[in-house]
Design a protein around this motif. Structure first.
Motif, mmCIF file in Angstrom:
data_model
loop_
_atom_site.group_PDB
_atom_site.id
_atom_site.type_symbol
_atom_site.label_atom_id
_atom_site.label_comp_id
_atom_site.label_asym_id
_atom_site.label_seq_id
_atom_site.Cartn_x
_atom_site.Cartn_y
_atom_site.Cartn_z
ATOM 1 N N ARG A 390 0.833 -1.208 0.000
ATOM 2 C CA ARG A 390 0.000 0.000 0.000
ATOM 3 C C ARG A 390 0.866 1.256 0.000
ATOM 4 N NH1 ARG A 390 -2.835 -3.339 3.861
ATOM 5 N NH2 ARG A 390 -4.848 -3.982 3.020
ATOM 6 N N VAL A 391 0.299 2.326 -0.545
ATOM 7 C CA VAL A 391 0.981 3.621 -0.549
ATOM 8 C C VAL A 391 0.796 4.294 0.804
ATOM 9 C CG1 VAL A 391 0.943 5.941 -1.533
ATOM 10 C CG2 VAL A 391 0.757 3.967 -3.021
ATOM 11 N N GLU A 392 1.855 4.895 1.325
ATOM 12 C CA GLU A 392 1.800 5.612 2.588
ATOM 13 C C GLU A 392 2.016 7.097 2.299
ATOM 14 O OE1 GLU A 392 4.536 3.738 5.297
ATOM 15 O OE2 GLU A 392 3.213 2.014 5.550
ATOM 16 N N ASP A 393 0.898 7.815 2.171
ATOM 17 C CA ASP A 393 0.923 9.206 1.717
ATOM 18 C C ASP A 393 1.724 10.126 2.630
ATOM 19 O OD1 ASP A 393 -0.687 8.485 -0.376
ATOM 20 O OD2 ASP A 393 -2.539 8.931 0.689
ATOM 21 N N LYS A 394 1.567 9.955 3.929
ATOM 22 C CA LYS A 394 2.127 10.916 4.885
ATOM 23 C C LYS A 394 3.552 10.589 5.318
ATOM 24 C CE LYS A 394 -1.735 13.204 5.075
ATOM 25 N NZ LYS A 394 -1.832 14.545 4.509
ATOM 26 N N ARG A 395 4.044 9.439 4.925
ATOM 27 C CA ARG A 395 5.363 9.013 5.392
ATOM 28 C C ARG A 395 6.453 9.494 4.440
ATOM 29 N NH1 ARG A 395 7.214 2.835 5.308
ATOM 30 N NH2 ARG A 395 9.401 3.154 5.710
ATOM 31 N N ARG A 396 7.599 9.905 5.002
ATOM 32 C CA ARG A 396 8.763 10.313 4.206
ATOM 33 C C ARG A 396 10.014 9.694 4.806
ATOM 34 N NH1 ARG A 396 8.492 14.534 0.698
ATOM 35 N NH2 ARG A 396 10.602 15.216 1.144
ATOM 36 N N TRP A 397 10.957 9.337 3.941
ATOM 37 C CA TRP A 397 12.236 8.845 4.432
ATOM 38 C C TRP A 397 13.005 10.003 5.056
ATOM 39 C CZ3 TRP A 397 11.516 6.738 -0.869
ATOM 40 C CH2 TRP A 397 11.093 5.413 -0.841
ATOM 41 N N SER A 398 13.736 9.693 6.099
ATOM 42 C CA SER A 398 14.458 10.730 6.840
ATOM 43 C C SER A 398 15.901 10.851 6.363
ATOM 44 C CB SER A 398 14.425 10.412 8.341
ATOM 45 O OG SER A 398 14.998 9.145 8.598
ATOM 46 N N GLU A 399 16.601 11.781 6.956
ATOM 47 C CA GLU A 399 18.048 12.007 6.730
ATOM 48 C C GLU A 399 18.357 12.341 5.269
ATOM 49 O OE1 GLU A 399 20.060 8.621 8.269
ATOM 50 O OE2 GLU A 399 19.516 9.046 10.352
ATOM 51 N N GLY A 400 17.419 13.014 4.598
ATOM 52 C CA GLY A 400 17.697 13.483 3.245
ATOM 53 C C GLY A 400 17.476 12.476 2.133
ATOM 54 N N ILE A 401 17.080 11.237 2.470
ATOM 55 C CA ILE A 401 16.882 10.214 1.449
ATOM 56 C C ILE A 401 15.705 10.579 0.540
ATOM 57 C CG2 ILE A 401 16.206 7.820 1.058
ATOM 58 C CD1 ILE A 401 19.085 8.085 1.868
ATOM 59 N N HIS A 402 14.618 11.054 1.140
ATOM 60 C CA HIS A 402 13.436 11.366 0.323
ATOM 61 C C HIS A 402 13.747 12.494 -0.659
ATOM 62 C CE1 HIS A 402 9.100 10.157 0.416
ATOM 63 N NE2 HIS A 402 9.069 11.121 -0.503
ATOM 64 N N GLN A 403 14.506 13.490 -0.201
ATOM 65 C CA GLN A 403 14.884 14.589 -1.100
ATOM 66 C C GLN A 403 15.765 14.083 -2.238
ATOM 67 O OE1 GLN A 403 14.894 14.784 2.204
ATOM 68 N NE2 GLN A 403 13.489 16.465 2.668
ATOM 69 N N ALA A 404 16.625 13.109 -1.929
ATOM 70 C CA ALA A 404 17.490 12.539 -2.959
ATOM 71 C C ALA A 404 16.669 11.787 -4.008
ATOM 72 C CB ALA A 404 18.516 11.607 -2.319
#
Length: 863
Positions: A390-404
């Motif tokens: 399932r997709v997790e809309d509100k979750r983001r990877w931390s420590e800059g991974i999501h931005q990468a």
């Protein structure tokens, strides 16, 4: 589908593979002889002979295995623990005639009676049997379900603060009502925790009817609720929520600076919790701590630059990547090239630190794959939960991974973040004085549950014997060979009419297999994280047990909805009601049309409703048309579906004669709700008859066939997939197919060369499978090593969090005391804190040798 022949082995109740032919004109052709043959007979015939012998041998091995398990069960501790619970079952059964004789009002009055007994000094154990008998009778009267004896055992296990392992389809949701009701009598609140919003809402509406009938208040926590709504729902006797909402509410309560903003039951927010799919919450999600983040002042422009640099760097030349650890390491050549591209003298310069951005960009490149770890939707990178699909809309990877990852995909870079508050699920659920859980697969992780939470796992026996056949694992040298055999096995089962569920590990794999099946014209449904599929997840699972139904699913998507052979009559009846009425109530349509689904719907037999049902549907549609005109079609699709849901609930609680009277009354201009409820009851009877007939056909053919397309890093996840077949004593079979090119073998450095040599000794064709104890033992050993590795990660995470827990508990307790305590005690704590700060400042800025005299003099003057 008249050209498809069905073949059944009378001894094993398992279908013999059917040989089908393919042509350019039509995917299905039938020779004059009446038997279907492929054009290239010899290679396929050899595969089918192997399969046929495997089915027979698997049946014999299955019988021997069951005998062995029976002996082991008799000598196990679990056997004697369960045997002890049968005394509770006998007590509940002996009270049943007495409880059955009570009127509805007398049954409801039992709740007040139990609470009075608690106030007089009785314990929950004193009234457990009677309370369980009351819940059993209430469930029978409200939702038409009576607890089996084994479900009474499950309720006892939950009440004792243990984990009840119950196989798929054994009714864990109904079991939870027993322990939830009994523990809610204290008035301290019970939390029933599920893995997502859909299941929480479903259980609160469905099982909540039992509790509300008995006079208990039932709350529901959902994403997007305001603080006032959350506070009200947490104050209820029983609160249904999902694990992430519960954890974030706890963290937010400990960040608030206003007493009115607290939503949980302070000063004691935790009393007793029943965690559904407890292994998923505490084990699978144990590697991902809950984080509340705040924005940091980070230069977002660096991420796209680092992504460009990562594209220049070549694996094994400029950097090394360790898949198992999800780590990268730059070589000397890589450092030089990166520094040259960035025009910096030192990649690790403290004043101009580029290293973190480059390393994150490389991780995004190597370990975060589109349609595997995430999907791109509406210009955002959304995480896919690898365990549920399932997709997790509100979750983001931390420590800059999501931005990468965003930079890699060319998306808008969201602000970087810093952690404001965090907690692991392990630490969160340790806050409960009493904790229990339910799942179908926890025994393999029993040692971890005992070590981390001191909670034993009790295997609850099934109501009916499990007759599912687990066919041997097949190993392939190449991924191409594996997928080709998956396609052939699906084709074989489809030719016989058996329903098939194929489990895949990613969106990418599910869609790749879908394309393979389309090439051969095999109708199927796809269930993955794509919005157009996820929106109809429950509908797909409801259809997955029907004749000719082929369902491709990512991992455990759809978990929580049973696959009933022949179809789920309630879901199918609801679908007919919505198809007949929804278009009159709203003009809003789904954003994504399921064009692919049309192929599947053609092969599934239509539900035939009787004349009375058609008449009731027509009347309900006419009323919906008038309502739609009166509302000027202003309802959203969600609002319209809510009207239908409320109407269906009426059908469960009101007498049909009473509903008919409401429809006929002139006091209500458009009695739409009762009309929908009447139509639903009539259509439901037709669907039940159809599903019962089709289900008996599917059972005769061998039941649901489950195909696993790779082994997971945990045996427990594979067992969850297997558990979809053989529900409640139904026939069924499972088959796992793996290739030595699967990611797990690369991640854990499996000796694939050894396996390839073994395959080459058996056959010259790398696309043919091998089976046998040797390869199975190697694969199971690999899984056990993977389990130990991830257990080590979770253990380290818990140990690290335990260090933070001491500080977190002290700070959070002090915050809550200041927010909820009395003014006098709050003032006292503030003055103590002020004194400590002053003492620290004075001592830090004075010379003890020089100022000793006046400090002694000052202290004496204070006496």
């Amino acid at each position: 589908m008249g050209s498809v022949s069905n073949f059944v082995s009378p001894n094993t109740c398992q279908p013999t593979p059917c040989l089908l032919s393919r042509s350019n004109q039509s995917p299905w052709t039938k020779p004059v002889s009446g038997v279907l043959f492929p054009r290239s007979f010899m290679p396929i015939q050899r595969c089918h002979l192997v399969r046929r012998s495997c089915v027979v041998s698997a049946s014999l091995m299955g019988n021997l295995g069951r005998m062995k398990r029976n002996i082991q069960d008799f000598t196990s501790m679990n056997y004697w623990v369960v045997r002890d619970y049968y005394r509770l079952v006998q007590s509940v059964n002996s009270l049943e005639p007495q409880i059955q004789s009570l009127s509805d009002e007398q049954l409801k009055a039992k709740t007040a009676e139990f609470r009075e007994r608690l106030m007089r000094g009785d314990s929950l154990a004193d009234m457990q049997a009677e309370a369980f008998a009351v819940v059993r009778e209430a469930a029978k009267r409200t939702i038409g379900m009576r607890h089996f004896d084994v479900q009474i055992i499950g309720g006892g296990v939950l009440h004792d603060g243990s984990i009840a392992e119950m196989k798929t389809g054994e009714g864990k949701t109904l079991v939870s009502t027993l322990a939830a009701y009994l523990n809610a009598l204290t008035g301290e609140g019970v939390h029933v925790v599920t893995v997502n919003d859909y299941l929480a809402q479903r259980d609160a509406e469905w099982m909540g009817r039992v509790h509300r009938f008995l006079g208990l208040s039932v709350g529901l926590i959902q994403r997007g609720m305001k603080a006032e709504e959350r506070k009200f729902n947490y104050s209820c006797d029983i609160t249904y929520t999902n694990n992430s909402e519960l954890g974030f509410d706890y963290l937010r309560d400990n960040l608030t600076s206003n007493r009115e903003q607290l939503v949980m039951r302070w000063p004691k927010p935790f009393h007793f919790a029943i965690v559904d799919e407890v292994d998923s919450v505490l084990i699978d999600e144990g590697r991902n701590p809950l984080l509340i983040s705040g924005e940091a002042n980070e230069n977002a422009a660096r991420y796209p630059v680092a992504a460009k640099v990562a594209e220049l760097l070549v694996k094994d030349i400029h950097y090394k990547a360790e898949l198992k650890e999800n780590s990268v390491e730059l070589t000397e050549e890589g450092i030089s090239l990166a520094e040259m591209a960035l025009e910096t003298a030192d990649l690790w310069d403290e004043n101009d630190p580029w290293a973190r951005f480059v390393m994150n960009a490389l991780k995004a490149k190597e370990f975060y794959k589109r349609d595997v770890q995430y999907i791109v939707r509406d210009g955002k990178a959304l995480i896919i939960n690898e365990l549920t699909g399932r997709v997790e809309d509100k979750r983001r990877w931390s420590e800059g991974i999501h931005q990468a990852v965003e930079a890699k995909e060319g998306l808008e870079i969201q602000a970087d973040s810093i952690v404001v508050a965090q907690i692991t699920y392990q630490s969160l659920f340790k806050l409960y004085p009493k904790l229990s859980g339910m799942t179908g697969t926890a025994k393999t992780e029993e040692k971890e549950f005992l070590k981390m939470f001191q909670i034993p796992v009790i295997e609850v026996p099934t109501n009916l014997s499990n007759i599912r056949i687990d066919l041997p694992i097949q190993a392939f040298a190449t991924a191409r060979g594996k997928w080709e055999h998956v396609r052939r096995e699906v084709e074989d089962m489809f030719g016989q009419g058996r329903p098939v569920l194929v489990g895949t590990t990613s969106v990418e794999n599910s869609e790749y297999l879908s394309e393979l099946l389309k090439e051969w014209g095999i109708p199927h449904n796809v269930l993955n994280a794509r919005p157009k599929y996820a929106a109809r997840e429950a509908d797909f699972i409801a259809q997955a047990g029907r004749k000719y139904a082929i369902t491709i699913s990512t991992n455990m998507a759809g978990r929580g909805t049973d696959i009933i052979l022949g179809g789920n009559p309630k879901m199918l009846a609801r679908e007919i009601i919505e198809d007949s009425i929804l278009s009159y109530l709203t003009t809003e349509i789904l954003a994504d049309n399921l064009d692919d689904n049309e192929l599947s719907q053609k092969v599934l037999s239509k539900i035939k409703v009787g004349p009375s049902s058609l008449a009731l549907l027509a009347r309900a549609a006419l009323m919906a048309k008038y309502v739609g005109k009166s509302e000027s079609k202003s309802w959203t699709r969600k609002q319209a579906k809510s009207v239908i849901t409320e109407s269906l609930e009426k059908s469960q609680t009101m007498d049909p004669v009473k509903l008919q009277n409401l429809v006929n009354e002139q006091s209500e201009m458009y009695p739409l709700g009762p009309a929908i409820a009447l139509a639903y009851l009539s259509v439901l009877k037709d669907c039940e008859a159809h599903c019962l007939h089709e289900g008996s056909e599917v059972k005769r053919l061998g039941g649901l066939h489950v195909i696993g397309t790779s082994l997971h890093e945990s045996r427990r996840i594979d067992n969850q997939l297997r558990g979809r077949a053989g529900r409640q004593g139904d026939p069924g079979s499972t088959r796992f197919m793996v290739s030595l090119q699967d990611e797990m073998f690369q991640k854990f450095n499996f000796d694939t060369e050894w396996a390839v040599r073994l395959i080459s000794k058996i056959t010259n064709d790398e696309d043919l499978p091998i089976e046998g104890d040797t390869i199975v033992k190697q694969l199971l050993a690999l899984q056990i090593n993977a389990e130990k590795y991830f257990f080590g990660i979770r253990k380290s995470l818990v140990e690290f969090d335990e260090v933070l827990e001491v500080q977190r508990k002290h700070v959070y307790d002090l915050r809550q005391l200041l927010l909820t305590g009395e003014n006098e005690s709050c003032s006292q704590h503030i003055f103590q804190y002020m004194q400590a700060v002053v003492d620290e400042i004075v001592v830090g800025n004075s010379n003890p040798q020089k100022e000793a005299y006046w400090m002694i003099h000052f202290l004496e003057s204070q006496k």
